[in-house]
Design a protein around this motif. Structure first.
Motif, PDB file in Angstrom:
ATOM      1  N   MET A  47       0.835  -1.188   0.000  1.00 39.73           N
ATOM      2  CA  MET A  47       0.000   0.000   0.000  1.00 39.73           C
ATOM      3  C   MET A  47       0.875   1.244   0.000  1.00 39.73           C
ATOM      4  SD  MET A  47      -3.037   1.122   2.705  1.00 39.73           S
ATOM      5  CE  MET A  47      -3.562  -0.559   2.838  1.00 39.73           C
ATOM      6  N   ARG A  48       0.426   2.265  -0.716  1.00 37.67           N
ATOM      7  CA  ARG A  48       1.181   3.511  -0.816  1.00 37.67           C
ATOM      8  C   ARG A  48       0.425   4.637  -0.118  1.00 37.67           C
ATOM      9  NH1 ARG A  48       3.565   3.576  -7.026  1.00 37.67           N
ATOM     10  NH2 ARG A  48       4.838   1.683  -6.804  1.00 37.67           N
ATOM     11  N   LEU A  49       1.089   5.234   0.884  1.00 39.62           N
ATOM     12  CA  LEU A  49       0.479   6.290   1.687  1.00 39.62           C
ATOM     13  C   LEU A  49       1.225   7.598   1.486  1.00 39.62           C
ATOM     14  CD1 LEU A  49       0.174   4.385   5.108  1.00 39.62           C
ATOM     15  CD2 LEU A  49      -1.430   4.343   3.189  1.00 39.62           C
ATOM     16  N   LEU A  50       0.488   8.706   1.476  1.00 37.99           N
ATOM     17  CA  LEU A  50       1.086  10.032   1.438  1.00 37.99           C
ATOM     18  C   LEU A  50       0.454  10.877   2.526  1.00 37.99           C
ATOM     19  CD1 LEU A  50       2.982  12.058  -0.060  1.00 37.99           C
ATOM     20  CD2 LEU A  50       0.963  12.743  -1.385  1.00 37.99           C
ATOM     21  N   PHE A  51       1.311  11.550   3.296  1.00 36.41           N
ATOM     22  CA  PHE A  51       0.836  12.491   4.311  1.00 36.41           C
ATOM     23  C   PHE A  51       1.403  13.864   3.992  1.00 36.41           C
ATOM     24  CE2 PHE A  51       0.903  14.966   8.123  1.00 36.41           C
ATOM     25  CZ  PHE A  51      -0.282  14.647   8.767  1.00 36.41           C
ATOM     26  N   LEU A  52       0.542  14.881   3.940  1.00 41.18           N
ATOM     27  CA  LEU A  52       0.970  16.251   3.689  1.00 41.18           C
ATOM     28  C   LEU A  52       0.846  17.078   4.962  1.00 41.18           C
ATOM     29  CD1 LEU A  52      -0.642  16.977   0.188  1.00 41.18           C
ATOM     30  CD2 LEU A  52       1.715  16.306   0.709  1.00 41.18           C
TER      31      LEU A  52
ATOM     32  N   ILE B 272       4.741   3.417  20.075  1.00 41.46           N
ATOM     33  CA  ILE B 272       3.818   2.597  19.276  1.00 41.46           C
ATOM     34  C   ILE B 272       4.518   1.947  18.086  1.00 41.46           C
ATOM     35  CG2 ILE B 272       1.790   3.883  20.027  1.00 41.46           C
ATOM     36  CD1 ILE B 272       1.783   5.359  17.399  1.00 41.46           C
ATOM     37  N   ASP B 273       5.850   1.910  18.115  1.00 44.20           N
ATOM     38  CA  ASP B 273       6.597   1.246  17.041  1.00 44.20           C
ATOM     39  C   ASP B 273       6.144  -0.208  16.915  1.00 44.20           C
ATOM     40  OD1 ASP B 273       8.461   0.648  15.087  1.00 44.20           O
ATOM     41  OD2 ASP B 273      10.109   0.370  16.514  1.00 44.20           O
ATOM     42  N   GLY B 274       5.794  -0.598  15.695  1.00 41.54           N
ATOM     43  CA  GLY B 274       5.286  -1.932  15.452  1.00 41.54           C
ATOM     44  C   GLY B 274       3.781  -2.042  15.519  1.00 41.54           C
ATOM     45  N   ARG B 275       3.116  -0.968  15.984  1.00 47.93           N
ATOM     46  CA  ARG B 275       1.654  -0.972  16.072  1.00 47.93           C
ATOM     47  C   ARG B 275       1.017   0.019  15.108  1.00 47.93           C
ATOM     48  NH1 ARG B 275      -0.312   0.088  21.830  1.00 47.93           N
ATOM     49  NH2 ARG B 275       1.593   1.321  22.147  1.00 47.93           N
ATOM     50  N   ALA B 276       1.828   0.787  14.393  1.00 44.05           N
ATOM     51  CA  ALA B 276       1.317   1.766  13.428  1.00 44.05           C
ATOM     52  C   ALA B 276       2.181   1.712  12.173  1.00 44.05           C
ATOM     53  CB  ALA B 276       1.342   3.171  14.016  1.00 44.05           C
ATOM     54  N   SER B 277       1.604   2.094  11.064  1.00 45.22           N
ATOM     55  CA  SER B 277       2.348   2.155   9.802  1.00 45.22           C
ATOM     56  C   SER B 277       3.195   3.418   9.732  1.00 45.22           C
ATOM     57  CB  SER B 277       1.379   2.132   8.618  1.00 45.22           C
ATOM     58  OG  SER B 277       0.440   1.097   8.725  1.00 45.22           O
ATOM     59  N   LEU B 278       2.643   4.539  10.247  1.00 43.73           N
ATOM     60  CA  LEU B 278       3.317   5.840  10.174  1.00 43.73           C
ATOM     61  C   LEU B 278       2.976   6.663  11.398  1.00 43.73           C
ATOM     62  CD1 LEU B 278       4.800   8.224   8.702  1.00 43.73           C
ATOM     63  CD2 LEU B 278       2.583   8.747   7.646  1.00 43.73           C
ATOM     64  N   VAL B 279       3.996   7.214  12.036  1.00 45.08           N
ATOM     65  CA  VAL B 279       3.843   8.260  13.048  1.00 45.08           C
ATOM     66  C   VAL B 279       4.526   9.501  12.494  1.00 45.08           C
ATOM     67  CG1 VAL B 279       4.409   9.028  15.373  1.00 45.08           C
ATOM     68  CG2 VAL B 279       3.770   6.640  14.977  1.00 45.08           C
ATOM     69  N   VAL B 280       3.762  10.572  12.307  1.00 43.15           N
ATOM     70  CA  VAL B 280       4.308  11.788  11.708  1.00 43.15           C
ATOM     71  C   VAL B 280       3.905  12.991  12.550  1.00 43.15           C
ATOM     72  CG1 VAL B 280       2.323  11.989  10.135  1.00 43.15           C
ATOM     73  CG2 VAL B 280       4.459  13.182   9.598  1.00 43.15           C
TER      74      VAL B 280
ATOM     75  N   ILE C 278       4.024   0.487   2.452  1.00 44.75           N
ATOM     76  CA  ILE C 278       3.873  -0.479   3.525  1.00 44.75           C
ATOM     77  C   ILE C 278       3.602  -1.868   2.965  1.00 44.75           C
ATOM     78  CG2 ILE C 278       2.990   1.318   5.057  1.00 44.75           C
ATOM     79  CD1 ILE C 278       0.263  -0.062   4.847  1.00 44.75           C
ATOM     80  N   ASP C 279       3.945  -2.852   3.763  1.00 46.03           N
ATOM     81  CA  ASP C 279       3.730  -4.249   3.404  1.00 46.03           C
ATOM     82  C   ASP C 279       2.249  -4.584   3.557  1.00 46.03           C
ATOM     83  OD1 ASP C 279       4.944  -7.083   3.015  1.00 46.03           O
ATOM     84  OD2 ASP C 279       3.643  -7.271   4.772  1.00 46.03           O
ATOM     85  N   ASP C 280       1.653  -5.175   2.533  1.00 47.20           N
ATOM     86  CA  ASP C 280       0.222  -5.443   2.554  1.00 47.20           C
ATOM     87  C   ASP C 280      -0.173  -6.490   3.596  1.00 47.20           C
ATOM     88  OD1 ASP C 280      -0.384  -3.594   0.609  1.00 47.20           O
ATOM     89  OD2 ASP C 280      -0.217  -5.021  -1.045  1.00 47.20           O
ATOM     90  N   ARG C 281       0.745  -7.342   3.976  1.00 44.15           N
ATOM     91  CA  ARG C 281       0.410  -8.387   4.949  1.00 44.15           C
ATOM     92  C   ARG C 281       0.502  -7.871   6.388  1.00 44.15           C
ATOM     93  NH1 ARG C 281       4.507 -12.895   2.913  1.00 44.15           N
ATOM     94  NH2 ARG C 281       5.718 -10.972   2.712  1.00 44.15           N
ATOM     95  N   SER C 282       1.567  -7.169   6.694  1.00 40.96           N
ATOM     96  CA  SER C 282       1.780  -6.735   8.079  1.00 40.96           C
ATOM     97  C   SER C 282       1.259  -5.335   8.358  1.00 40.96           C
ATOM     98  CB  SER C 282       3.271  -6.776   8.417  1.00 40.96           C
ATOM     99  OG  SER C 282       3.977  -5.799   7.662  1.00 40.96           O
ATOM    100  N   GLY C 283       1.161  -4.508   7.325  1.00 40.08           N
ATOM    101  CA  GLY C 283       0.786  -3.114   7.524  1.00 40.08           C
ATOM    102  C   GLY C 283       1.923  -2.241   8.003  1.00 40.08           C
ATOM    103  N   LEU C 284       3.132  -2.805   8.081  1.00 37.17           N
ATOM    104  CA  LEU C 284       4.298  -2.041   8.532  1.00 37.17           C
ATOM    105  C   LEU C 284       5.056  -1.461   7.346  1.00 37.17           C
ATOM    106  CD1 LEU C 284       5.482  -4.445  11.354  1.00 37.17           C
ATOM    107  CD2 LEU C 284       4.287  -2.249  11.617  1.00 37.17           C
ATOM    108  N   ALA C 285       5.845  -0.446   7.621  1.00 40.73           N
ATOM    109  CA  ALA C 285       6.530   0.290   6.558  1.00 40.73           C
ATOM    110  C   ALA C 285       7.732  -0.476   6.022  1.00 40.73           C
ATOM    111  CB  ALA C 285       6.977   1.650   7.075  1.00 40.73           C
ATOM    112  N   THR C 286       7.918  -0.374   4.715  1.00 42.56           N
ATOM    113  CA  THR C 286       9.108  -0.935   4.083  1.00 42.56           C
ATOM    114  C   THR C 286      10.020   0.161   3.542  1.00 42.56           C
ATOM    115  OG1 THR C 286       7.906  -1.180   1.988  1.00 42.56           O
ATOM    116  CG2 THR C 286       7.950  -3.078   3.467  1.00 42.56           C
ATOM    117  N   ARG C 287       9.422   1.293   3.117  1.00 43.49           N
ATOM    118  CA  ARG C 287      10.217   2.412   2.596  1.00 43.49           C
ATOM    119  C   ARG C 287       9.533   3.722   2.965  1.00 43.49           C
ATOM    120  NH1 ARG C 287      11.609   0.663  -3.612  1.00 43.49           N
ATOM    121  NH2 ARG C 287       9.339   0.389  -3.708  1.00 43.49           N
ATOM    122  N   VAL C 288      10.350   4.750   3.163  1.00 46.79           N
ATOM    123  CA  VAL C 288       9.826   6.062   3.509  1.00 46.79           C
ATOM    124  C   VAL C 288      10.688   7.125   2.845  1.00 46.79           C
ATOM    125  CG1 VAL C 288      11.172   6.132   5.655  1.00 46.79           C
ATOM    126  CG2 VAL C 288       9.154   7.588   5.416  1.00 46.79           C
ATOM    127  N   ALA C 289      10.060   8.225   2.414  1.00 46.63           N
ATOM    128  CA  ALA C 289      10.791   9.310   1.761  1.00 46.63           C
ATOM    129  C   ALA C 289      10.120  10.638   2.081  1.00 46.63           C
ATOM    130  CB  ALA C 289      10.840   9.098   0.246  1.00 46.63           C
TER     131      ALA C 289
END
Length: 273
Positions: free
Chosen positions: A1-6, A167-175, A245-256
């Protein structure tokens, strides 16, 4: 899944940049979900229903808020009928609106968006850590939610970092939001949560945190009351963070980091191009 936060949209310049550029970015990068902090969208002070609708129609799936949530009195009313407008979850019980919501994406995935406000150098609200824990316990990542985004609207870097590790490991993104200056510390934490201390702002950067320089400088130099500060009117830069994010775990694989516009060195998720 691809997420964008502005990051925080400040005034007309920031709104115009989002409305003009987000639709093409969503298509170009095939984004699954977009969240935007809109607490400064109405002339720097809060948000109106019309502005919220403009951001959602441009491609946002959720709009988060912060300490300027109630600057526009109409927000007290329309937030009840707009489930994708999310105010800080640690306001006292009975406050209008919602601090978290599970939102369906067009592809059928479900994204939990939580907005929480820090307490250091901010208004005194309920414990942000306990409030977020309650929402994550009620809607755990990988079981109920396919992805979780937490916008921590706070002044102190230490409080934002603490939330990230808590909450590391319990959320996809903390911003983080609120300080309007994009940080260079975007990374994936050890447990798989993407983190960035502050997403920056979608605004004219030839300003003082989005507001016209002249009155900001005068206040620092003279220390006397003056006119209301107004947002900058120049061309805005979009700032935020992109996460895969990984579709199975919901955790992040790459961030930019995302920075598109004048005044700042441009940056974008090149792994999506």
């Amino acid at each position: 899944m691809r997420l964008l936060f502005l990051g925080d949209v400040v005034g007309r310049a920031g709104r115009n940049a989002v409305v003009e550029r987000l639709p093409s970015l969503r298509e170009r990068w095939r984004l699954d979900f977009v969240a935007i902090n809109g607490e400064n969208a109405a002339g720097g002070y809060g948000i109106t229903e019309a502005i919220c609708d403009d951001l959602l129609n441009a491609g946002a799936d959720a709009v988060t808020l912060g300490n300027h949530t109630w600057d526009q009195r109409e927000t007290l009313v329309f937030i009840e009928r707009q489930p994708r407008l999310i105010r800080p979850v640690n306001y006292p019980p009975g406050t209008p609106g919602r601090g978290a919501n599970l939102i369906d994406t067009p592809s059928g995935r479900r994204v939990l968006v939580i907005n929480v406000m820090g307490r250091l150098f901010m208004d005194a609200l309920d414990d942000p850590f306990a409030a977020v824990d309650r929402e994550l316990d009620a809607c755990p990542l990988g079981q109920v939610a396919d992805a979780v985004i937490v916008d921590i609207h706070a002044e102190a870097t230490s409080e934002k970092e603490a939330m990230g590790y808590h909450i590391d490991g319990r959320a996809s993104l903390v911003v983080g939001t609120h300080t309007h200056a994009p940080t260079a510390d975007h990374r994936v934490l050890p447990g798989g949560t993407a983190y960035m201390t502050d997403a920056g702002m979608c605004a004219d950067y030839d300003t003082v945190i989005g507001m016209q320089k002249e009155e900001s400088l005068r206040r620092f130099l003279q220390k006397t009351p003056g006119p209301r500060m107004e947002p900058g009117l120049g061309e805005a830069t979009l700032s935020g963070v992109a996460v895969e994010i990984d579709d199975r775990s919901g955790l992040a694989t790459r961030v930019a980091a995302l920075r598109l516009g004048p005044h700042l060195e441009e940056s974008w998720p090149r792994f999506w191009d």
